[in-house]
Design an enzyme around this catalytic site. Structure first.
Site, mmCIF file in Angstrom:
data_model
loop_
_atom_site.group_PDB
_atom_site.id
_atom_site.type_symbol
_atom_site.label_atom_id
_atom_site.label_comp_id
_atom_site.label_asym_id
_atom_site.label_seq_id
_atom_site.Cartn_x
_atom_site.Cartn_y
_atom_site.Cartn_z
ATOM 1 N N TYR A 179 22.959 8.740 16.348
ATOM 2 C CA TYR A 179 23.815 7.593 16.086
ATOM 3 C C TYR A 179 22.986 6.359 15.811
ATOM 4 O O TYR A 179 21.770 6.344 16.038
ATOM 5 C CB TYR A 179 24.781 7.348 17.260
ATOM 6 C CG TYR A 179 24.137 6.722 18.485
ATOM 7 C CD1 TYR A 179 23.284 7.441 19.307
ATOM 8 C CD2 TYR A 179 24.388 5.389 18.816
ATOM 9 C CE1 TYR A 179 22.711 6.862 20.419
ATOM 10 C CE2 TYR A 179 23.821 4.799 19.935
ATOM 11 C CZ TYR A 179 22.969 5.543 20.732
ATOM 12 O OH TYR A 179 22.387 4.964 21.837
ATOM 13 N N ARG B 52 15.786 4.596 10.458
ATOM 14 C CA ARG B 52 15.701 5.280 11.764
ATOM 15 C C ARG B 52 16.695 6.431 11.831
ATOM 16 O O ARG B 52 16.391 7.494 12.377
ATOM 17 C CB ARG B 52 15.939 4.286 12.898
ATOM 18 C CG ARG B 52 15.726 4.921 14.265
ATOM 19 C CD ARG B 52 15.781 3.912 15.381
ATOM 20 N NE ARG B 52 17.092 3.298 15.494
ATOM 21 C CZ ARG B 52 17.377 2.273 16.294
ATOM 22 N NH1 ARG B 52 16.412 1.750 17.043
ATOM 23 N NH2 ARG B 52 18.591 1.768 16.346
ATOM 24 N N ARG C 213 31.160 27.933 19.718
ATOM 25 C CA ARG C 213 30.058 27.485 20.577
ATOM 26 C C ARG C 213 28.908 28.488 20.591
ATOM 27 O O ARG C 213 29.096 29.650 20.946
ATOM 28 C CB ARG C 213 30.575 27.257 22.001
ATOM 29 C CG ARG C 213 29.531 26.662 22.937
ATOM 30 C CD ARG C 213 30.137 26.326 24.294
ATOM 31 N NE ARG C 213 29.138 25.718 25.159
ATOM 32 C CZ ARG C 213 28.304 26.414 25.923
ATOM 33 N NH1 ARG C 213 28.369 27.728 25.945
ATOM 34 N NH2 ARG C 213 27.405 25.790 26.663
ATOM 35 N N LYS D 58 17.257 8.906 18.375
ATOM 36 C CA LYS D 58 18.464 8.222 18.867
ATOM 37 C C LYS D 58 19.622 9.217 18.938
ATOM 38 O O LYS D 58 20.528 9.211 18.094
ATOM 39 C CB LYS D 58 18.791 7.012 17.975
ATOM 40 C CG LYS D 58 19.689 5.993 18.684
ATOM 41 C CD LYS D 58 19.672 4.668 17.969
ATOM 42 C CE LYS D 58 20.682 3.683 18.507
ATOM 43 N NZ LYS D 58 20.505 3.310 19.910
ATOM 44 N N GLU E 155 11.622 1.637 29.138
ATOM 45 C CA GLU E 155 12.509 0.740 28.385
ATOM 46 C C GLU E 155 13.798 0.586 29.169
ATOM 47 O O GLU E 155 13.959 1.158 30.245
ATOM 48 C CB GLU E 155 12.785 1.307 26.985
ATOM 49 C CG GLU E 155 13.458 2.663 26.996
ATOM 50 C CD GLU E 155 13.730 3.224 25.603
ATOM 51 O OE1 GLU E 155 13.872 2.450 24.649
ATOM 52 O OE2 GLU E 155 13.811 4.460 25.498
ATOM 53 N N LEU F 115 12.613 4.437 22.469
ATOM 54 C CA LEU F 115 13.208 4.286 21.148
ATOM 55 C C LEU F 115 12.516 3.141 20.414
ATOM 56 O O LEU F 115 12.293 2.076 21.002
ATOM 57 C CB LEU F 115 14.702 3.969 21.280
ATOM 58 C CG LEU F 115 15.441 3.906 19.952
ATOM 59 C CD1 LEU F 115 15.652 5.310 19.386
ATOM 60 C CD2 LEU F 115 16.778 3.202 20.098
#
Ligand code: PDD
Length: 287
Positions: A33, A52, A100, A149, A182, A207
């Site tokens: 995302y 990114r 799945r 991310k 972070e 990140l």
């Protein structure tokens, strides 16, 4: 005006927007995302966010659902249809839906693409920046690829909730050697005497924040020296200033860490200066 969400090629009313029950994002957190700031109806730092996103997809071998230019168009169109002037844009891409199975689908599966734009009043954030925020430290229990991310955000949710239970606004993750990696959803910075700004260097443990990169360019313009290296919690607690960066916060002063005041317990001059100039830096960085 009703809110509109983009889902897999369609712009739908918020209440009708949904994805498949066997979406791999839902079952495996198999997706990535971006969150971008929307300011005056435009995306801030659009290019580095798209770069990114492209990298995150590539690192997980998720084929891009469309060109980055087409995705950026979807983002801008979602902002336009929701008439967002100031707020945030959320874009999520998952590997898609299918029965799945841990291993990736062998046949070609359509990726799931969701885009949401939300208005955010600037005033509460400004008020928070005037006060400064408090941070709680917690062990970094995330996986070894925090540079991607992904939507696998449970450690961040747990950390932020633990922070909130103690009246703190953000969590800072601490690695096995006692260094700050972070924030749960931000990059961490401190300012030492002599006005040197310190933030951890880019590595798989953190990140690569877009706000971080824009701010680094801004620091150079302002003639403020920067050292990219890890720092310990005690260094942060005895620093002159501390702050966090993220697309939603830009530069947000940190005034308390684990209950201890940073500096004089008020937002410091460097953090305030960088916050006030951040959008200038972003504008120059785009041009
Ligand atoms: N989070 N580190 C982590 C773990 C993050 O989740 C984020 C952003 C950042 C800052 O990155 P950027 O400057 O590109 O926003 C650093 C977003 C805002 C979120 O998850 O909501």
């Amino acid at each position: 005006m009703s809110r509109i969400v983009y889902v897999n090629g369609r712009y739908l009313p918020y209440a009708q927007a949904g994805v498949h029950v066997e979406d791999r994002g839902f079952q495996f957190a198999d997706g990535v995302y971006e969150v971008c700031e929307v300011r005056d109806g435009s995306l801030v730092d659009e290019k580095p966010h798209m770069a990114r996103l492209e990298r995150s997809l590539a690192e997980l071998a998720i084929p891009a659902p469309m060109s980055m230019a087409a995705l950026a168009h979807v983002m801008r169109e979602t902002i336009r249809r929701n008439q967002v002037r100031n707020g945030l844009l959320y874009l999520q891409v998952t590997r898609g839906a299918g029965p799945r199975d841990f291993t990736f689908p062998t046949s070609e599966v359509e990726r799931t693409v969701v885009c949401i734009a939300r208005p955010l009043a600037p005033e509460p954030l400004e008020a928070q920046a005037t006060q400064g925020i408090s941070v709680k430290s917690l062990p970094d229990i995330r996986w070894g690829r925090s540079d991607i991310k992904t939507v696998m955000l449970l450690p961040a949710c747990l950390a932020k909730n633990a922070a909130r239970e103690e009246g703190a606004d953000e969590a800072w993750f601490i690695d096995n050697e006692g260094f700050v990696t972070e924030g749960a959803s931000s990059n961490a910075w401190i300012v030492l005497d002599g006005e040197t700004v310190i933030t951890r260097q880019i590595a798989p443990a953190i990140l690569a924040g877009v706000t971080r990169a824009t701010l680094i360019e801004g620091l150079a313009r302002e003639g403020i020296s920067l050292v990219e290296q890890p720092f310990k919690l005690v260094e942060a607690q005895s620093a002159r200033e501390a702050f966090i960066t993220s697309a939603t916060n830009t530069v947000m002063p940190v005034v308390r860490i684990d209950g201890r005041a940073v500096g004089d317990g008020r937002p410091g001059p460097i953090a305030r200066q960088l916050r006030s100039k951040f959008h200038q830096f972003a504008a120059i960085s785009v041009g």
